[in-house]
Motif scaffolding. Structure first.
Motif, PDB file in Angstrom:
ATOM      1  N   ASN A 158     -15.979  32.654 121.964  1.00  0.00           N
ATOM      2  CA  ASN A 158     -17.398  32.661 122.320  1.00  0.00           C
ATOM      3  C   ASN A 158     -17.854  33.982 122.935  1.00  0.00           C
ATOM      4  O   ASN A 158     -19.055  34.188 123.145  1.00  0.00           O
ATOM      5  CB  ASN A 158     -17.721  31.518 123.285  1.00  0.00           C
ATOM      6  CG  ASN A 158     -16.953  31.607 124.585  1.00  0.00           C
ATOM      7  OD1 ASN A 158     -15.739  31.384 124.578  1.00  0.00           O
ATOM      8  ND2 ASN A 158     -17.628  31.914 125.688  1.00  0.00           N
ATOM      9  N   LYS A 159     -16.906  34.889 123.190  1.00  0.00           N
ATOM     10  CA  LYS A 159     -17.295  36.169 123.787  1.00  0.00           C
ATOM     11  C   LYS A 159     -16.222  37.221 123.512  1.00  0.00           C
ATOM     12  O   LYS A 159     -15.139  36.920 123.003  1.00  0.00           O
ATOM     13  CB  LYS A 159     -17.498  36.035 125.299  1.00  0.00           C
ATOM     14  CG  LYS A 159     -16.231  35.632 126.052  1.00  0.00           C
ATOM     15  CD  LYS A 159     -16.478  35.557 127.554  1.00  0.00           C
ATOM     16  CE  LYS A 159     -15.208  35.163 128.297  1.00  0.00           C
ATOM     17  NZ  LYS A 159     -15.415  35.145 129.765  1.00  0.00           N
ATOM     18  N   GLN A 205     -24.857  30.265 117.272  1.00  0.00           N
ATOM     19  CA  GLN A 205     -26.270  30.530 117.027  1.00  0.00           C
ATOM     20  C   GLN A 205     -26.553  32.021 116.975  1.00  0.00           C
ATOM     21  O   GLN A 205     -27.373  32.481 116.153  1.00  0.00           O
ATOM     22  CB  GLN A 205     -27.121  29.887 118.123  1.00  0.00           C
ATOM     23  CG  GLN A 205     -28.621  29.956 117.859  1.00  0.00           C
ATOM     24  CD  GLN A 205     -29.015  29.250 116.579  1.00  0.00           C
ATOM     25  OE1 GLN A 205     -28.699  28.074 116.394  1.00  0.00           O
ATOM     26  NE2 GLN A 205     -29.707  29.960 115.680  1.00  0.00           N
ATOM     27  N   LYS A 206     -25.852  32.777 117.791  1.00  0.00           N
ATOM     28  CA  LYS A 206     -26.037  34.233 117.795  1.00  0.00           C
ATOM     29  C   LYS A 206     -25.648  34.823 116.441  1.00  0.00           C
ATOM     30  O   LYS A 206     -26.340  35.710 115.921  1.00  0.00           O
ATOM     31  CB  LYS A 206     -25.194  34.861 118.906  1.00  0.00           C
ATOM     32  CG  LYS A 206     -25.407  36.356 119.094  1.00  0.00           C
ATOM     33  CD  LYS A 206     -24.626  36.876 120.284  1.00  0.00           C
ATOM     34  CE  LYS A 206     -24.839  38.365 120.474  1.00  0.00           C
ATOM     35  NZ  LYS A 206     -24.065  38.883 121.654  1.00  0.00           N
ATOM     36  N   SER A 262     -18.572  25.992 115.770  1.00  0.00           N
ATOM     37  CA  SER A 262     -17.911  25.946 117.071  1.00  0.00           C
ATOM     38  C   SER A 262     -17.036  24.706 117.186  1.00  0.00           C
ATOM     39  O   SER A 262     -17.312  23.671 116.568  1.00  0.00           O
ATOM     40  CB  SER A 262     -18.941  25.956 118.205  1.00  0.00           C
ATOM     41  OG  SER A 262     -19.721  24.777 118.178  1.00  0.00           O
ATOM     42  N   ASP A 282     -28.228  33.738 113.775  1.00  0.00           N
ATOM     43  CA  ASP A 282     -29.448  34.531 113.872  1.00  0.00           C
ATOM     44  C   ASP A 282     -29.312  35.873 113.149  1.00  0.00           C
ATOM     45  O   ASP A 282     -30.318  36.515 112.825  1.00  0.00           O
ATOM     46  CB  ASP A 282     -29.816  34.786 115.340  1.00  0.00           C
ATOM     47  CG  ASP A 282     -30.281  33.508 116.040  1.00  0.00           C
ATOM     48  OD1 ASP A 282     -30.614  32.535 115.341  1.00  0.00           O
ATOM     49  OD2 ASP A 282     -30.288  33.493 117.287  1.00  0.00           O
ATOM     50  N   MET A 316     -21.451  24.245 125.207  1.00  0.00           N
ATOM     51  CA  MET A 316     -22.724  24.960 125.129  1.00  0.00           C
ATOM     52  C   MET A 316     -22.512  26.439 124.804  1.00  0.00           C
ATOM     53  O   MET A 316     -23.232  27.012 123.985  1.00  0.00           O
ATOM     54  CB  MET A 316     -23.485  24.816 126.449  1.00  0.00           C
ATOM     55  CG  MET A 316     -24.887  25.432 126.416  1.00  0.00           C
ATOM     56  SD  MET A 316     -25.942  24.717 125.117  1.00  0.00           S
ATOM     57  CE  MET A 316     -26.122  23.034 125.757  1.00  0.00           C
ATOM     58  N   ARG A 317     -21.509  27.056 125.429  1.00  0.00           N
ATOM     59  CA  ARG A 317     -21.236  28.464 125.143  1.00  0.00           C
ATOM     60  C   ARG A 317     -20.776  28.654 123.708  1.00  0.00           C
ATOM     61  O   ARG A 317     -21.099  29.658 123.063  1.00  0.00           O
ATOM     62  CB  ARG A 317     -20.186  29.002 126.113  1.00  0.00           C
ATOM     63  CG  ARG A 317     -20.695  29.124 127.552  1.00  0.00           C
ATOM     64  CD  ARG A 317     -19.615  29.612 128.492  1.00  0.00           C
ATOM     65  NE  ARG A 317     -20.119  29.716 129.858  1.00  0.00           N
ATOM     66  CZ  ARG A 317     -19.376  30.060 130.906  1.00  0.00           C
ATOM     67  NH1 ARG A 317     -18.089  30.338 130.732  1.00  0.00           N
ATOM     68  NH2 ARG A 317     -19.915  30.117 132.114  1.00  0.00           N
ATOM     69  N   HIS A 376     -21.716  26.769 121.149  1.00  0.00           N
ATOM     70  CA  HIS A 376     -22.911  26.637 120.311  1.00  0.00           C
ATOM     71  C   HIS A 376     -23.764  27.906 120.362  1.00  0.00           C
ATOM     72  O   HIS A 376     -24.314  28.339 119.344  1.00  0.00           O
ATOM     73  CB  HIS A 376     -23.739  25.436 120.756  1.00  0.00           C
ATOM     74  CG  HIS A 376     -23.151  24.117 120.356  1.00  0.00           C
ATOM     75  ND1 HIS A 376     -22.613  23.895 119.107  1.00  0.00           N
ATOM     76  CD2 HIS A 376     -23.021  22.947 121.037  1.00  0.00           C
ATOM     77  CE1 HIS A 376     -22.172  22.658 119.027  1.00  0.00           C
ATOM     78  NE2 HIS A 376     -22.395  22.061 120.185  1.00  0.00           N
ATOM     79  N   LYS A 377     -23.889  28.498 121.544  1.00  0.00           N
ATOM     80  CA  LYS A 377     -24.681  29.721 121.684  1.00  0.00           C
ATOM     81  C   LYS A 377     -24.063  30.871 120.890  1.00  0.00           C
ATOM     82  O   LYS A 377     -24.778  31.691 120.287  1.00  0.00           O
ATOM     83  CB  LYS A 377     -24.808  30.101 123.161  1.00  0.00           C
ATOM     84  CG  LYS A 377     -25.756  29.204 123.948  1.00  0.00           C
ATOM     85  CD  LYS A 377     -25.880  29.672 125.390  1.00  0.00           C
ATOM     86  CE  LYS A 377     -26.877  28.812 126.171  1.00  0.00           C
ATOM     87  NZ  LYS A 377     -26.986  29.247 127.596  1.00  0.00           N
ATOM     88  N   ALA A 378     -22.727  30.941 120.883  1.00  0.00           N
ATOM     89  CA  ALA A 378     -22.048  31.995 120.139  1.00  0.00           C
ATOM     90  C   ALA A 378     -22.297  31.834 118.639  1.00  0.00           C
ATOM     91  O   ALA A 378     -22.578  32.813 117.924  1.00  0.00           O
ATOM     92  CB  ALA A 378     -20.553  31.959 120.435  1.00  0.00           C
TER      93      ALA A 378
END
Length: 238
Positions: free
Chosen positions: A10-11, A43-44, A55, A47, A36-37, A39-41
């Protein structure tokens, strides 16, 4: 499309490795401890037009979490082509082995060493179902015994406990490769180099793009061999 699981994706280097491999046409399962992290990764990347990513919650220190992640992937893909044991922590400083807090040492090993073994054991059945599968353990040159034994005092870093966990991880790489030598699964270590991430307070000399590129090269090699320790430009010394 080959399926890849990257822990700690995720990072940092894990995220960038996922991005680069996805751009090459691999399907990436981006492992993250926090849903959540994760999912955000994803989504990034979505995008930016990268959609062959998904994920999956996996905490490599939690046996139940690792088992549940394996069940999820088994239901989705049935097999796994590549496992990248990337999840890792730097630990707290100081890490001088003459005086470091053993709870800090145990925490580092729990993620960097035992977490990699636990995850590999759980996913081996899926790796065995794939053709030409591979396990890649993300290591570090601070875990190289040969390098450490020749450094000048001014060059020695203070991440001794972290380095010790990576030396142990390298030993695991060699021993697992030997155990699987008659299978179609290769096992190698890769050091991305001194990469600027939150693990070292972004003090590294390489960008995450450069560090991840070393891992991607190891993944995409035609004949990677097994029981090797790769770095940017070739092989590192054990």
């Amino acid at each position: 499309m080959k399926a890849v699981l990257i822990t700690g994706a995720n990072k940092g280097i894990g995220f960038e490795t996922a991005k680069q491999l996805a751009q090459l046409g691999y399907f990436i399962y981006m492992g993250a401890r926090d849903e959540m992290r994760g999912h955000k990764a994803v989504q990034k990347l979505n995008d930016n037009g990268i959609n062959n990513v998904e994920s999956v919650v996996i905490d490599v220190t939690d046996r139940n979490s690792v088992h549940q992640a394996r069940q999820i992937l088994e239901a989705k893909t049935g097999s796994l082509d590549i496992l990248i044991n990337n999840a890792g922590i730097g630990g707290e400083l100081p890490q001088d082995l003459t005086s470091c807090d053993l709870s800090n040492l145990r925490k580092i090993f729990d993620t960097n060493f035992f977490g990699a073994i636990q995850t590999t054991q759980e996913f081996l059945p899926l790796l065995r179902k794939a053709e030409g599968a591979s396990v890649i353990n993300i290591s570090s040159e601070v875990g190289s015994l040969a390098a450490l034994s020749t450094l000048e005092d001014s060059e020695r870093n203070r991440f001794h406990a972290y380095g010790l966990s990576k030396s142990a991880l390298n030993a695991f790489t060699i021993m697992l490769a030997n155990e699987l030598r008659d299978s179609h699964i290769t096992v190698n270590s890769v050091t991305p180099g001194h990469t600027a991430t939150d693990l070292n307070q972004f003090k590294g000399t390489k960008t995450v793009e450069q560090g991840a590129a070393t891992i991607v090269k190891a993944v995409t090699m035609s004949h990677p061999g097994s029981a090797k320790f790769y770095k940017d430009g070739g092989e590192a010394r054990w």
